[in-house]
Design a protein around this motif. Structure first.
Motif, PDB file in Angstrom:
ATOM      1  N   ILE A  18      42.920 -18.180  11.048  1.00  0.00           N
ATOM      2  CA  ILE A  18      41.622 -18.525  10.451  1.00  0.00           C
ATOM      3  C   ILE A  18      40.855 -19.474  11.357  1.00  0.00           C
ATOM      4  CG2 ILE A  18      40.489 -19.595   8.467  1.00  0.00           C
ATOM      5  CD1 ILE A  18      42.934 -18.720   6.795  1.00  0.00           C
ATOM      6  N   SER A  19      41.566 -20.448  11.940  1.00  0.00           N
ATOM      7  CA  SER A  19      40.912 -21.414  12.817  1.00  0.00           C
ATOM      8  C   SER A  19      40.336 -20.744  14.059  1.00  0.00           C
ATOM      9  CB  SER A  19      41.894 -22.507  13.227  1.00  0.00           C
ATOM     10  OG  SER A  19      42.312 -23.256  12.108  1.00  0.00           O
ATOM     11  N   CYS A  20      41.042 -19.751  14.577  1.00  0.00           N
ATOM     12  CA  CYS A  20      40.526 -19.015  15.735  1.00  0.00           C
ATOM     13  C   CYS A  20      39.219 -18.317  15.400  1.00  0.00           C
ATOM     14  CB  CYS A  20      41.559 -17.998  16.210  1.00  0.00           C
ATOM     15  SG  CYS A  20      42.924 -18.716  17.145  1.00  0.00           S
ATOM     16  N   MET A  21      39.163 -17.692  14.220  1.00  0.00           N
ATOM     17  CA  MET A  21      37.941 -16.987  13.813  1.00  0.00           C
ATOM     18  C   MET A  21      36.775 -17.961  13.641  1.00  0.00           C
ATOM     19  SD  MET A  21      39.163 -13.963  11.212  1.00  0.00           S
ATOM     20  CE  MET A  21      40.001 -15.051  10.050  1.00  0.00           C
ATOM     21  N   VAL A  22      37.062 -19.101  13.016  1.00  0.00           N
ATOM     22  CA  VAL A  22      36.001 -20.080  12.797  1.00  0.00           C
ATOM     23  C   VAL A  22      35.558 -20.696  14.123  1.00  0.00           C
ATOM     24  CG1 VAL A  22      35.374 -22.220  11.615  1.00  0.00           C
ATOM     25  CG2 VAL A  22      36.824 -20.559  10.482  1.00  0.00           C
ATOM     26  N   CYS A  23      36.514 -20.857  15.046  1.00  0.00           N
ATOM     27  CA  CYS A  23      36.185 -21.425  16.349  1.00  0.00           C
ATOM     28  C   CYS A  23      35.266 -20.497  17.140  1.00  0.00           C
ATOM     29  CB  CYS A  23      37.470 -21.676  17.133  1.00  0.00           C
ATOM     30  SG  CYS A  23      37.265 -22.771  18.542  1.00  0.00           S
ATOM     31  N   LEU A  69      52.742 -24.612  16.887  1.00  0.00           N
ATOM     32  CA  LEU A  69      51.558 -24.011  16.260  1.00  0.00           C
ATOM     33  C   LEU A  69      50.324 -24.895  16.436  1.00  0.00           C
ATOM     34  CD1 LEU A  69      53.163 -22.519  13.035  1.00  0.00           C
ATOM     35  CD2 LEU A  69      52.324 -21.283  15.039  1.00  0.00           C
ATOM     36  N   LEU A  70      50.547 -26.197  16.553  1.00  0.00           N
ATOM     37  CA  LEU A  70      49.430 -27.093  16.860  1.00  0.00           C
ATOM     38  C   LEU A  70      48.980 -26.898  18.306  1.00  0.00           C
ATOM     39  CD1 LEU A  70      50.390 -30.511  15.202  1.00  0.00           C
ATOM     40  CD2 LEU A  70      48.876 -28.742  14.329  1.00  0.00           C
ATOM     41  N   VAL A  71      49.948 -26.651  19.173  1.00  0.00           N
ATOM     42  CA  VAL A  71      49.628 -26.437  20.587  1.00  0.00           C
ATOM     43  C   VAL A  71      48.806 -25.164  20.758  1.00  0.00           C
ATOM     44  CG1 VAL A  71      50.579 -25.958  22.867  1.00  0.00           C
ATOM     45  CG2 VAL A  71      51.640 -27.703  21.421  1.00  0.00           C
ATOM     46  N   THR A  72      49.213 -24.083  20.122  1.00  0.00           N
ATOM     47  CA  THR A  72      48.537 -22.795  20.321  1.00  0.00           C
ATOM     48  C   THR A  72      47.068 -22.843  19.899  1.00  0.00           C
ATOM     49  OG1 THR A  72      49.392 -22.054  18.164  1.00  0.00           O
ATOM     50  CG2 THR A  72      50.631 -21.424  20.138  1.00  0.00           C
ATOM     51  N   ILE A  73      46.802 -23.380  18.720  1.00  0.00           N
ATOM     52  CA  ILE A  73      45.420 -23.374  18.235  1.00  0.00           C
ATOM     53  C   ILE A  73      44.556 -24.330  19.041  1.00  0.00           C
ATOM     54  CG2 ILE A  73      45.917 -25.083  16.419  1.00  0.00           C
ATOM     55  CD1 ILE A  73      43.238 -22.269  16.485  1.00  0.00           C
ATOM     56  N   ASN A  74      45.123 -25.450  19.454  1.00  0.00           N
ATOM     57  CA  ASN A  74      44.311 -26.416  20.191  1.00  0.00           C
ATOM     58  C   ASN A  74      44.125 -26.044  21.654  1.00  0.00           C
ATOM     59  OD1 ASN A  74      43.416 -28.793  18.455  1.00  0.00           O
ATOM     60  ND2 ASN A  74      45.539 -28.507  17.813  1.00  0.00           N
ATOM     61  N   VAL A  75      45.039 -25.274  22.213  1.00  0.00           N
ATOM     62  CA  VAL A  75      44.805 -24.718  23.554  1.00  0.00           C
ATOM     63  C   VAL A  75      43.634 -23.742  23.486  1.00  0.00           C
ATOM     64  CG1 VAL A  75      45.736 -23.152  25.297  1.00  0.00           C
ATOM     65  CG2 VAL A  75      47.124 -25.043  24.465  1.00  0.00           C
ATOM     66  N   ILE A 297      33.098 -26.983  12.137  1.00  0.00           N
ATOM     67  CA  ILE A 297      34.067 -26.163  12.844  1.00  0.00           C
ATOM     68  C   ILE A 297      35.072 -27.018  13.613  1.00  0.00           C
ATOM     69  CG2 ILE A 297      34.341 -24.549  14.754  1.00  0.00           C
ATOM     70  CD1 ILE A 297      31.665 -23.317  13.775  1.00  0.00           C
ATOM     71  N   PHE A 298      34.568 -28.015  14.408  1.00  0.00           N
ATOM     72  CA  PHE A 298      35.510 -28.710  15.263  1.00  0.00           C
ATOM     73  C   PHE A 298      36.343 -29.685  14.488  1.00  0.00           C
ATOM     74  CE2 PHE A 298      33.628 -32.796  15.178  1.00  0.00           C
ATOM     75  CZ  PHE A 298      32.280 -32.710  15.411  1.00  0.00           C
ATOM     76  N   ASN A 299      35.943 -29.942  13.182  1.00  0.00           N
ATOM     77  CA  ASN A 299      36.452 -31.119  12.590  1.00  0.00           C
ATOM     78  C   ASN A 299      37.823 -31.010  11.959  1.00  0.00           C
ATOM     79  OD1 ASN A 299      36.684 -31.511   9.719  1.00  0.00           O
ATOM     80  ND2 ASN A 299      34.535 -30.999   9.571  1.00  0.00           N
ATOM     81  N   ASN A 300      38.519 -29.882  12.091  1.00  0.00           N
ATOM     82  CA  ASN A 300      39.819 -29.862  11.474  1.00  0.00           C
ATOM     83  C   ASN A 300      40.832 -30.604  12.302  1.00  0.00           C
ATOM     84  OD1 ASN A 300      42.171 -28.573  12.471  1.00  0.00           O
ATOM     85  ND2 ASN A 300      41.021 -26.719  12.557  1.00  0.00           N
ATOM     86  N   GLY A 301      40.436 -31.224  13.290  1.00  0.00           N
ATOM     87  CA  GLY A 301      41.344 -32.040  14.037  1.00  0.00           C
ATOM     88  C   GLY A 301      42.435 -31.170  14.602  1.00  0.00           C
ATOM     89  N   ILE A 302      42.655 -30.067  13.966  1.00  0.00           N
ATOM     90  CA  ILE A 302      43.656 -29.144  14.435  1.00  0.00           C
ATOM     91  C   ILE A 302      42.884 -27.947  14.884  1.00  0.00           C
ATOM     92  CG2 ILE A 302      45.814 -28.119  13.760  1.00  0.00           C
ATOM     93  CD1 ILE A 302      45.240 -29.891  11.204  1.00  0.00           C
ATOM     94  N   ALA A 303      41.675 -28.139  15.089  1.00  0.00           N
ATOM     95  CA  ALA A 303      40.713 -27.200  15.611  1.00  0.00           C
ATOM     96  C   ALA A 303      39.676 -26.926  14.599  1.00  0.00           C
ATOM     97  CB  ALA A 303      41.332 -25.914  16.061  1.00  0.00           C
ATOM     98  N   VAL A 304      40.054 -26.604  13.391  1.00  0.00           N
ATOM     99  CA  VAL A 304      39.029 -26.276  12.417  1.00  0.00           C
ATOM    100  C   VAL A 304      39.409 -26.881  11.090  1.00  0.00           C
ATOM    101  CG1 VAL A 304      37.634 -24.438  11.529  1.00  0.00           C
ATOM    102  CG2 VAL A 304      38.973 -24.089  13.565  1.00  0.00           C
ATOM    103  N   ALA A 305      38.355 -27.302  10.335  1.00  0.00           N
ATOM    104  CA  ALA A 305      38.637 -27.998   9.089  1.00  0.00           C
ATOM    105  C   ALA A 305      39.564 -27.198   8.228  1.00  0.00           C
ATOM    106  CB  ALA A 305      37.348 -28.307   8.378  1.00  0.00           C
TER     107      ALA A 305
END
Length: 305
Positions: A18-23, A69-75, A297-305
Motif C-alpha cells: 500500500i505504501s508503494c502505491m501511495v508513494c 520490511l522497514l528497509v524495503t519500503i524505505n529504500v 504521503i511522506f508522513n508515515n515515517g515508514i514511508a507512508v502514513a
C-alpha cells in the motif's frame, strides 16, 4: 509463535504494498511539471522531508532486529523522493533551486549527519536503537500534523475538492497495516505514530462524508437578460395616474440607457474580477493540495502514513 510471526509478516507485506502505491501518487504532478517544463507553483519541501524521513527510518532499521520490511519500503521511498527532487530541480526557477538546495543541506546533510554522528559516538547497542526510535517517532508525529492544513481548508471552504477520498482511504489503510506490524513486532516506534495517522485518516473520511455534497459559492456571471432588462428599465409614477387630467399624467421616463449600460458594465467587470479571483484561489488550492497530498504521503515515517 509461528502464527504471530506470520501475521506480523503479512501486515508488513501489506504495508509495503500500500505504501508503494501511495508513494507513486505524486507521479501525475511530476508529469505535469515535465509537460509544462516548469515546477513553478509547487514546493520542494514535502519531497525533501520525505527523503529525510526515509533516511531516518533506514538508519533506524540498520540497528533494529528483524526490520527487513522497514528497509524495503524505505529504500523504495528513498529512490522515489530522490527522483522527484531531481525532476523538480531540473525545471525549477533559480530561486526555487536555491531554496531546495538550502533545504537539502539543512535536513539531509547537516541534520541527518548530526544524528548519525551523535548516535554513533555516544550510544551503543539497545540504547542506540531506543534513541533512533525516539527520533523517528517524534519526527513522524510532527509530520503527521501536516494534513491538518487541508482539514482546516475543508472546514473553512466546506468543499472536499482538494481532499480526494481515495488518497485518504489508502493512507488510513496504510496506517492500520503499519500499526499492526509495529504492534505485533512490539515496536512502539513504528506503532505509535500510525495511531495518529489512523485517527487523522478517519477524520478526513468523516469530513468527506459531511461536505461531499457541499458546493462553495462561486461568482456567477451576469445574464444577458439582466442586462437587457436593466437597459429597458423605465420609471413610472403611478401615484396620480387616473386622478389627474390627461395632460398632467406623469410621463413614462426612460432611464438614460448609456448610464445604465455603464453601470451594468461596471457590475460585469466586478463579477468577472471576482470570478477570476475565485479561479486563482482554486488554482492555488490545487497547488497547495499537491503538496498537502505529499505531506500526507511522506508522513508515515515508514514511508507512508
Amino acid at each position: 509463535m509461528a502464527v504471530h510471526f506470520s501475521l506480523m509478516f503479512l501486515f508488513g507485506l501489506l504495508g509495503n504494498a500500500i505504501s508503494c502505491m501511495v508513494c507513486l501518487a505524486p507521479l501525475p504532478t511530476f508529469y505535469q511539471i515535465w509537460k509544462k517544463k516548469t515546477s513553478e507553483g509547487f514546493q520542494s519541501l514535502p519531497y525533501v522531508i520525505g527523503l529525510f524521513s526515509a533516511m531516518l527510518w533506514l538508519f533506524y532499521a540498520l540497528f533494529a532486529k528483524d526490520a527487513m520490511l522497514l528497509v524495503t519500503i524505505n529504500v523504495f521511498t528513498f529512490f522515489m523522493q530522490t527522483f522527484y527532487i531531481a525532476v523538480y530541480l531540473l525545471y525549477a526557477t533559480r530561486s526555487d533551486m536555491i531554496t531546495t538546495f538550502k533545504l537539502l543541506s539543512f535536513f539531509n546533510v547537516v541534520g541527518f549527519g548530526a544524528i548519525c554522528t551523535l548516535t554513533l559516538a555516544f550510544t551503543h547497542g539497545f540504547l542506540r536503537v531506543q534513541v533512533l526510535g525516539w527520533i523517528c517517532m517524534v519526527f513522524s508525529l510532527c509530520v503527521f500534523v501536516a494534513p491538518l492544513g487541508i482539514v482546516r481548508k475543508v472546514i473553512k471552504t466546506k468543499s472536499v475538492e482538494f481532499m480526494p477520498i481515495s488518497l485518504s482511504f489508502f493512507l488510513t489503510l496504510s496506517a492500520v497495516m503499519w500499526f499492526m506490524y509495529g504492534f505485533l513486532k512490539k515496536d512502539p516506534y513504528v506503532a505509535v505514530p500510525n495511531i495518529l495517522g489512523f485517527t487523522f485518516g478517519i477524520l478526513q473520511m468523516i469530513l468527506y462524508m459531511v461536505y461531499r455534497k457541499s458546493t462553495p459559492a462561486a461568482a456567477l456571471p451576469v445574464k444577458k437578460e439582466v442586462v437587457e432588462a436593466a437597459e429597458a428599465k423605465v420609471v413610472i409614477d403611478m401615484a396620480k395616474l387616473g386622478e389627474q387630467p390627461a395632460n398632467q399624467i406623469n410621463q413614462v421616463v426612460p432611464v438614460d440607457a448609456a448610464a445604465v449600460r455603464r453601470e451594468v458594465m461596471v457590475q460585469l467587470a466586478a463579477a468577472a474580477a471576482e470570478q477570476e479571483a475565485e479561479e486563482q484561489r482554486k488554482e492555488q488550492l490545487k497547488h497547495v493540495n499537491n503538496n498537502n497530498k505529499k505531506d500526507m504521503i511522506f508522513n508515515n515515517g515508514i514511508a507512508v502514513a
